[in-house]
Write an enzyme that holds these catalytic residues in place. Structure first.
Site, short mmCIF file in Angstrom:
data_model
loop_
_atom_site.label_atom_id
_atom_site.label_comp_id
_atom_site.label_asym_id
_atom_site.label_seq_id
_atom_site.Cartn_x
_atom_site.Cartn_y
_atom_site.Cartn_z
N GLN A 18 0.76 -1.28 0.09
CA GLN A 18 0.03 0.15 0.10
C GLN A 18 0.84 1.34 0.05
O GLN A 18 1.34 1.69 1.13
CB GLN A 18 -0.94 -0.01 0.96
CG GLN A 18 -1.83 1.03 0.94
CD GLN A 18 -3.02 0.95 1.95
OE1 GLN A 18 -3.06 0.00 2.97
NE2 GLN A 18 -4.03 1.70 2.06
N PHE A 19 1.04 2.16 -1.27
CA PHE A 19 1.82 3.13 -1.35
C PHE A 19 1.48 4.21 -0.61
O PHE A 19 1.80 5.35 -0.38
CB PHE A 19 2.19 3.19 -2.72
CG PHE A 19 1.02 3.97 -3.57
CD1 PHE A 19 1.22 5.38 -3.89
CD2 PHE A 19 0.09 3.16 -4.29
CE1 PHE A 19 0.13 5.86 -4.51
CE2 PHE A 19 -1.00 3.82 -4.85
CZ PHE A 19 -0.84 4.91 -4.83
N THR A 20 0.02 3.99 -0.53
CA THR A 20 -0.80 5.51 0.07
C THR A 20 -0.28 5.64 1.57
O THR A 20 -0.58 6.58 2.04
CB THR A 20 -2.32 5.31 0.23
OG1 THR A 20 -2.70 4.27 0.85
CG2 THR A 20 -2.83 5.02 -1.53
#
Length: 149
Positions: free
Chosen positions: A78-80
């Site tokens: 999850q890059f967020t």
């Protein structure tokens, strides 16, 4: 490297209507890779997660790790987690690692976690995913390899 770790009674991840990963009791790990993260960050993060004592012992104290209880792990990239919301209304993801680097480090983290003898399921890197979980406790922790929190 950042992770959100949640103790769950069950969790699953779905891509395009198909369940691609499912676990029973254990940990859901949302896993983010930042620019400049290294293998040292990866080793620290995986060791930390595998050893966290988030499960109750016979006296009701959080004193047992996912390894101790024979739990499972669902890891979802999850890059967020690197979204910077300090300016404006739209998060900036400039500090997230490029996909090539993030994908490689994510796969290494999964392999290292499996090296502990843990059953690890995953989502699909860079896919739109739906994550379902039943948070147990709830127990939710934020972990950062730079020890920012």
């Amino acid at each position: 490297m950042r992770s959100v770790v949640q103790r769950v009674t069950q969790a699953s991840v779905t891509v395009e209507g198909e369940v691609v990963g499912r676990i029973g009791a254990g940990l859901l790990v949302l896993f983010g890779v930042g620019r400049g993260d290294t293998e040292a960050d990866l080793n620290w993060m995986v060791d930390k997660i595998a050893g966290l004592r988030l499960f109750e012992d016979g006296e009701g104290k959080m004193n047992r790790s996912v390894q101790d209880v024979g739990g499972e792990i669902l890891m979802v990239s999850q890059f967020t987690l690197y979204g910077d919301c300090r300016k404006g209304k739209r998060p900036s993801f400039a500090t997230a690692a490029p996909p090539e680097t993030a994908g490689e480090l994510f796969q290494q983290a999964v392999a290292k976690m499996r090296g502990y003898g843990l059953h690890v399921e995953t989502g699909v890197f860079q896919a739109e995913m739906q994550v379902a979980l039943v948070n147990d406790g709830p127990v939710t922790l934020l972990i950062d390899s730079e020890k920012n929190f």
